[in-house]
Scaffold this active site. Structure first.
Site, PDB file in Angstrom:
ATOM      1  CG  HIS A  51     -20.067  63.410  23.612  1.00  8.21           C
ATOM      2  ND1 HIS A  51     -21.166  63.694  24.387  1.00  8.21           N
ATOM      3  CD2 HIS A  51     -20.601  61.747  22.796  1.00  8.21           C
ATOM      4  CE1 HIS A  51     -21.518  62.403  24.935  1.00  8.21           C
ATOM      5  NE2 HIS A  51     -21.766  61.536  24.199  1.00  8.21           N
ATOM      6  CG  HIS A 133     -26.593  60.584  17.162  1.00 10.76           C
ATOM      7  ND1 HIS A 133     -26.197  59.596  17.174  1.00 10.76           N
ATOM      8  CD2 HIS A 133     -26.978  60.840  18.602  1.00 10.76           C
ATOM      9  CE1 HIS A 133     -25.804  59.055  18.221  1.00 10.76           C
ATOM     10  NE2 HIS A 133     -26.801  59.435  18.974  1.00 10.76           N
TER      11      HIS A 133
HETATM   12  P1  ATP Z   1     -27.139  60.306  31.158  1.00 10.24           P
HETATM   13  O1  ATP Z   1     -27.032  58.711  30.810  1.00 10.24           O
HETATM   14  O2  ATP Z   1     -26.904  61.166  32.385  1.00 10.24           O
HETATM   15  O3  ATP Z   1     -28.395  60.829  30.169  1.00 10.24           O
HETATM   16  P2  ATP Z   1     -24.930  60.280  28.056  1.00 10.24           P
HETATM   17  O4  ATP Z   1     -25.988  59.736  27.845  1.00 10.24           O
HETATM   18  O5  ATP Z   1     -24.364  61.629  27.816  1.00 10.24           O
HETATM   19  O6  ATP Z   1     -25.960  60.997  30.066  1.00 10.24           O
HETATM   20  P3  ATP Z   1     -23.949  58.359  28.948  1.00 10.24           P
HETATM   21  O7  ATP Z   1     -25.561  57.048  29.411  1.00 10.24           O
HETATM   22  O8  ATP Z   1     -22.615  57.488  30.048  1.00 10.24           O
HETATM   23  O9  ATP Z   1     -24.020  59.549  29.488  1.00 10.24           O
HETATM   24  O10 ATP Z   1     -23.191  57.641  27.728  1.00 10.24           O
HETATM   25  C1  ATP Z   1     -22.610  58.081  27.064  1.00 10.24           C
HETATM   26  C2  ATP Z   1     -22.047  58.357  25.663  1.00 10.24           C
HETATM   27  O11 ATP Z   1     -22.668  56.623  25.290  1.00 10.24           O
HETATM   28  C3  ATP Z   1     -24.027  59.206  25.575  1.00 10.24           C
HETATM   29  O12 ATP Z   1     -23.270  59.321  24.005  1.00 10.24           O
HETATM   30  C4  ATP Z   1     -24.403  58.280  24.785  1.00 10.24           C
HETATM   31  O13 ATP Z   1     -25.705  58.402  24.159  1.00 10.24           O
HETATM   32  C5  ATP Z   1     -24.281  56.794  24.566  1.00 10.24           C
HETATM   33  N1  ATP Z   1     -24.184  55.925  25.413  1.00 10.24           N
HETATM   34  C6  ATP Z   1     -25.137  55.359  26.242  1.00 10.24           C
HETATM   35  N2  ATP Z   1     -25.321  54.492  26.669  1.00 10.24           N
HETATM   36  C7  ATP Z   1     -25.150  53.693  25.119  1.00 10.24           C
HETATM   37  C8  ATP Z   1     -25.637  52.697  24.796  1.00 10.24           C
HETATM   38  N3  ATP Z   1     -25.936  51.822  25.233  1.00 10.24           N
HETATM   39  N4  ATP Z   1     -25.363  52.163  23.266  1.00 10.24           N
HETATM   40  C9  ATP Z   1     -25.125  53.167  22.213  1.00 10.24           C
HETATM   41  N5  ATP Z   1     -24.217  54.131  22.861  1.00 10.24           N
HETATM   42  C10 ATP Z   1     -24.495  54.363  24.248  1.00 10.24           C
END
Ligand code: ATP
Ligand code: MG
Length: 196
Positions: A51, A133
């Site tokens: 995504h 990205h």
């Molecule tokens: P995991 O944390 O298990 O590695 P993930 O990062 O895909 O998986 P989430 O942490 O729920 O899952 O994040 C969902 C999306 O939001 C991802 O695309 C992640 O890169 C983005 N994301 C997470 N934290 C932040 C943040 N603090 N600021 C901006 N984007 C974020």
């Protein structure tokens, strides 16, 4: 179900707005991710989780999730074509991504429109500038190629509110709302023959 004397803690959900690909685009992204992963090593992202994040909200109580759904429904933004032709890595390969060479103005406007509406509604959102990205691999050990070849063409026609559940094998995502983007206004008429 057992009855508790105290009121249950409000259910909180980890949520974010994203562009979520259909099957065809997800397959193309997955093929690119696999090619890149062959070069970088690390952890390949799951095909069904690929995504592009528009705005990350984090843990929210149920009533705020309802506010997010209202805010998204009220947002006016246009559909666009997204060409993912570049690859790169951040933080020494922690994130290996695919992205456009230039962010389409309509994508920048969608992300900015969302961010503005979120702030106006009291949500805290990322202060860093938006960087379009798709994370393809995490913890890559070698640098990725610079190009995605062939590029992935993604016709973006809607955006989604996603719920994320973090687990041992990475996050699992669930769509909790989806809103269409409008067709761009046609500002030039096709050049027609003057025979009728
Ligand atoms: P995991 O944390 O298990 O590695 P993930 O990062 O895909 O998986 P989430 O942490 O729920 O899952 O994040 C969902 C999306 O939001 C991802 O695309 C992640 O890169 C983005 N994301 C997470 N934290 C932040 C943040 N603090 N600021 C901006 N984007 C974020
Ligand atoms: Mg995360």
């Amino acid at each position: 179900m057992t009855e508790e004397a105290a009121a249950p803690a409000p259910e909180r959900q980890r949520v974010f707005f994203a562009l979520w690909p259909d099957d065809r685009v997800a397959s193309a992204l997955d093929a690119s991710a696999r090619r890149i992963h062959a070069q970088t090593g690390g952890r390949l992202m799951r095909r069904d989780g690929l995504h592009l994040t528009l705005a990350f909200l984090g843990e929210q109580p149920a009533e705020r999730v309802a506010a997010l759904q209202r805010l998204a429904a009220a947002l006016a933004a246009e559909a666009f074509e997204l060409d993912l032709s570049c690859a790169g890595a951040w933080q020494r390969g922690r994130i290996v991504w695919g992205g456009p060479e230039v962010t389409p103005p309509a994508l920048a406007e969608l992300a900015a429109g969302l961010t503005d509406a979120l702030r106006a509604d009291g949500f805290e959102v990322e202060r860093r500038p938006f960087a379009a990205h798709v994370t393809l691999v995490r913890n890559g050990r070698q640098p990725p190629p610079r190009a995605i070849d062939p590029p992935v063409r993604w016709p973006v026609r809607d955006f989604a509110l996603m719920r994320s559940r973090l687990g041992a094998e990475g996050a699992r995502y669930e769509v909790i709302g989806r809103w269409p983007l409008s067709s761009p206004a046609v500002d030039t008429l096709p050049v027609g023959r003057s025979d009728g």
